[in-house]
Design a protein around this motif. Structure first.
Motif, PDB file in Angstrom:
ATOM      1  N   PHE A  37       0.712  -1.202  -0.012  1.00  0.00           N
ATOM      2  CA  PHE A  37       0.157  -0.180  -0.055  1.00  0.00           C
ATOM      3  C   PHE A  37       0.634   1.186   0.162  1.00  0.00           C
ATOM      4  CE2 PHE A  37       1.266  -1.037   4.608  1.00  0.00           C
ATOM      5  CZ  PHE A  37       1.135  -0.252   5.086  1.00  0.00           C
ATOM      6  N   ARG A  38       0.049   2.095  -0.434  1.00  0.00           N
ATOM      7  CA  ARG A  38       0.824   3.436  -0.248  1.00  0.00           C
ATOM      8  C   ARG A  38       0.164   4.760   1.196  1.00  0.00           C
ATOM      9  NH1 ARG A  38      -0.983   7.401  -4.630  1.00  0.00           N
ATOM     10  NH2 ARG A  38      -0.791   4.936  -5.812  1.00  0.00           N
ATOM     11  N   GLU A  39       1.442   4.490   1.919  1.00  0.00           N
ATOM     12  CA  GLU A  39       1.343   5.584   3.096  1.00  0.00           C
ATOM     13  C   GLU A  39       1.174   7.093   2.802  1.00  0.00           C
ATOM     14  OE1 GLU A  39       2.595   5.293   7.827  1.00  0.00           O
ATOM     15  OE2 GLU A  39       4.017   4.085   6.696  1.00  0.00           O
ATOM     16  N   ILE A  40       0.398   7.831   4.457  1.00  0.00           N
ATOM     17  CA  ILE A  40       0.209   8.895   4.144  1.00  0.00           C
ATOM     18  C   ILE A  40       0.047   9.533   5.019  1.00  0.00           C
ATOM     19  CG2 ILE A  40      -0.481  11.984   3.231  1.00  0.00           C
ATOM     20  CD1 ILE A  40      -1.686   9.515   0.916  1.00  0.00           C
ATOM     21  N   ASN A  41       1.284   9.898   5.346  1.00  0.00           N
ATOM     22  CA  ASN A  41       1.774  10.532   7.159  1.00  0.00           C
ATOM     23  C   ASN A  41       0.597  12.311   7.199  1.00  0.00           C
ATOM     24  OD1 ASN A  41       2.108  12.192   9.312  1.00  0.00           O
ATOM     25  ND2 ASN A  41       3.945  10.590   9.731  1.00  0.00           N
ATOM     26  N   VAL A  42      -0.542  11.424   8.085  1.00  0.00           N
ATOM     27  CA  VAL A  42      -1.439  13.271   8.338  1.00  0.00           C
ATOM     28  C   VAL A  42      -1.015  14.596   8.361  1.00  0.00           C
ATOM     29  CG1 VAL A  42      -3.687  11.844   8.005  1.00  0.00           C
ATOM     30  CG2 VAL A  42      -2.837  12.313   9.969  1.00  0.00           C
ATOM     31  N   GLU A  43       0.616  14.542   9.690  1.00  0.00           N
ATOM     32  CA  GLU A  43       0.704  15.561   9.975  1.00  0.00           C
ATOM     33  C   GLU A  43       1.766  16.006   9.273  1.00  0.00           C
ATOM     34  OE1 GLU A  43       2.086  12.999  13.406  1.00  0.00           O
ATOM     35  OE2 GLU A  43       0.477  14.082  15.148  1.00  0.00           O
ATOM     36  N   GLN A  44       1.979  15.620   8.280  1.00  0.00           N
ATOM     37  CA  GLN A  44       3.033  15.981   7.221  1.00  0.00           C
ATOM     38  C   GLN A  44       2.352  16.583   5.755  1.00  0.00           C
ATOM     39  OE1 GLN A  44       6.306  12.863   6.571  1.00  0.00           O
ATOM     40  NE2 GLN A  44       6.705  12.968   8.920  1.00  0.00           N
ATOM     41  N   GLU A  45       1.445  16.459   5.760  1.00  0.00           N
ATOM     42  CA  GLU A  45       0.018  16.170   4.892  1.00  0.00           C
ATOM     43  C   GLU A  45      -0.939  17.003   5.225  1.00  0.00           C
ATOM     44  OE1 GLU A  45       0.782  14.039   0.688  1.00  0.00           O
ATOM     45  OE2 GLU A  45       2.029  13.405   1.936  1.00  0.00           O
ATOM     46  N   PRO A  46      -1.670  18.575   5.533  1.00  0.00           N
ATOM     47  CA  PRO A  46      -2.362  19.087   5.788  1.00  0.00           C
ATOM     48  C   PRO A  46      -3.845  18.501   4.950  1.00  0.00           C
ATOM     49  CG  PRO A  46      -0.651  20.375   6.097  1.00  0.00           C
ATOM     50  CD  PRO A  46      -0.409  19.411   5.139  1.00  0.00           C
ATOM     51  N   ASP A  47      -3.478  18.393   3.852  1.00  0.00           N
ATOM     52  CA  ASP A  47      -4.854  18.579   2.988  1.00  0.00           C
ATOM     53  C   ASP A  47      -5.186  16.647   3.108  1.00  0.00           C
ATOM     54  OD1 ASP A  47      -4.270  20.490   1.554  1.00  0.00           O
ATOM     55  OD2 ASP A  47      -3.565  19.894   0.071  1.00  0.00           O
ATOM     56  N   SER A  48      -4.142  15.955   3.648  1.00  0.00           N
ATOM     57  CA  SER A  48      -4.878  14.109   4.414  1.00  0.00           C
ATOM     58  C   SER A  48      -5.981  14.789   5.054  1.00  0.00           C
ATOM     59  CB  SER A  48      -3.514  13.842   4.205  1.00  0.00           C
ATOM     60  OG  SER A  48      -2.589  13.714   5.168  1.00  0.00           O
ATOM     61  N   ALA A  49      -4.858  15.330   5.601  1.00  0.00           N
ATOM     62  CA  ALA A  49      -5.800  15.611   7.638  1.00  0.00           C
ATOM     63  C   ALA A  49      -7.113  15.758   7.521  1.00  0.00           C
ATOM     64  CB  ALA A  49      -5.044  16.095   8.343  1.00  0.00           C
ATOM     65  N   ASP A  50      -7.786  16.446   6.375  1.00  0.00           N
ATOM     66  CA  ASP A  50      -8.755  17.553   5.533  1.00  0.00           C
ATOM     67  C   ASP A  50      -9.390  16.192   5.239  1.00  0.00           C
ATOM     68  OD1 ASP A  50      -7.714  20.083   7.237  1.00  0.00           O
ATOM     69  OD2 ASP A  50      -7.729  20.824   4.196  1.00  0.00           O
ATOM     70  N   PHE A  51      -9.265  15.295   4.546  1.00  0.00           N
ATOM     71  CA  PHE A  51      -9.891  14.201   3.889  1.00  0.00           C
ATOM     72  C   PHE A  51     -10.076  13.272   5.342  1.00  0.00           C
ATOM     73  CE2 PHE A  51      -9.763   9.541   2.258  1.00  0.00           C
ATOM     74  CZ  PHE A  51     -10.633   9.809   2.078  1.00  0.00           C
ATOM     75  N   VAL A  52      -9.321  12.625   6.237  1.00  0.00           N
ATOM     76  CA  VAL A  52      -9.850  12.102   7.356  1.00  0.00           C
ATOM     77  C   VAL A  52     -10.339  12.469   8.325  1.00  0.00           C
ATOM     78  CG1 VAL A  52      -7.856  11.082   9.268  1.00  0.00           C
ATOM     79  CG2 VAL A  52      -7.741  10.783   6.957  1.00  0.00           C
ATOM     80  N   GLU A  53     -10.363  14.064   8.000  1.00  0.00           N
ATOM     81  CA  GLU A  53     -11.555  14.323   9.446  1.00  0.00           C
ATOM     82  C   GLU A  53     -13.417  14.730   8.275  1.00  0.00           C
ATOM     83  OE1 GLU A  53      -9.844  18.026   9.598  1.00  0.00           O
ATOM     84  OE2 GLU A  53      -8.510  17.209  11.765  1.00  0.00           O
ATOM     85  N   GLN A  54     -12.371  14.602   6.969  1.00  0.00           N
ATOM     86  CA  GLN A  54     -14.136  14.330   6.725  1.00  0.00           C
ATOM     87  C   GLN A  54     -14.800  13.477   6.665  1.00  0.00           C
ATOM     88  OE1 GLN A  54     -15.827  17.334   5.056  1.00  0.00           O
ATOM     89  NE2 GLN A  54     -17.759  15.848   4.071  1.00  0.00           N
TER      90      GLN A  54
END
Length: 89
Positions: A37-54
C-alpha cells in the motif's frame, strides 16, 4: 470531499501518523500477508488530514484507508482489508 490520489484496481492508501499504535499494527499485519500500500502521514500533509476528518465525522482517526473505488475504511482489521481488495478485483 475527495482527496486526489491516483489509484487503480487493488491499490489503496493508508493515512497514518508515526505515533499511532493501530497504524503500526495494521502495517505489520498487512506486511505479513504480503499486501502492499501507499502511506500518507496526516501530520506531514495537511490536505490529507482534512480528508481523514471529512470521512470520519470531523475526527482525525487513523488508520484510515482510501481505496481505488473512492470508499474508505477506518481502523479496519486485516481481514476487512483483504475482503475489500477482493471486491475490487
Amino acid at each position: 470531499m475527495t482527496y486526489s490520489v491516483d489509484l487503480t484496481g487493488q491499490e489503496f492508501v493508508m493515512f497514518s501518523t508515526d505515533w499511532c499504535g493501530y497504524c503500526k499494527r495494521l502495517k505489520r499485519q498487512l506486511g505479513e500477508v504480503g499486501i502492499t500500500f501507499r502511506e500518507i502521514n496526516v501530520e506531514q500533509e495537511p490536505d490529507s488530514a482534512d480528508f481523514v476528518e471529512q470521512v470520519n465525522g470531523g475526527n482525525r482517526v487513523v488508520p484510515t484507508l482510501l481505496f481505488s473505488d473512492g470508499t474508505s475504511l477506518t481502523n479496519p482489521s486485516v481481514i476487512a482489508v483483504k475482503e475489500k481488495l477482493a471486491s475490487l478485483s
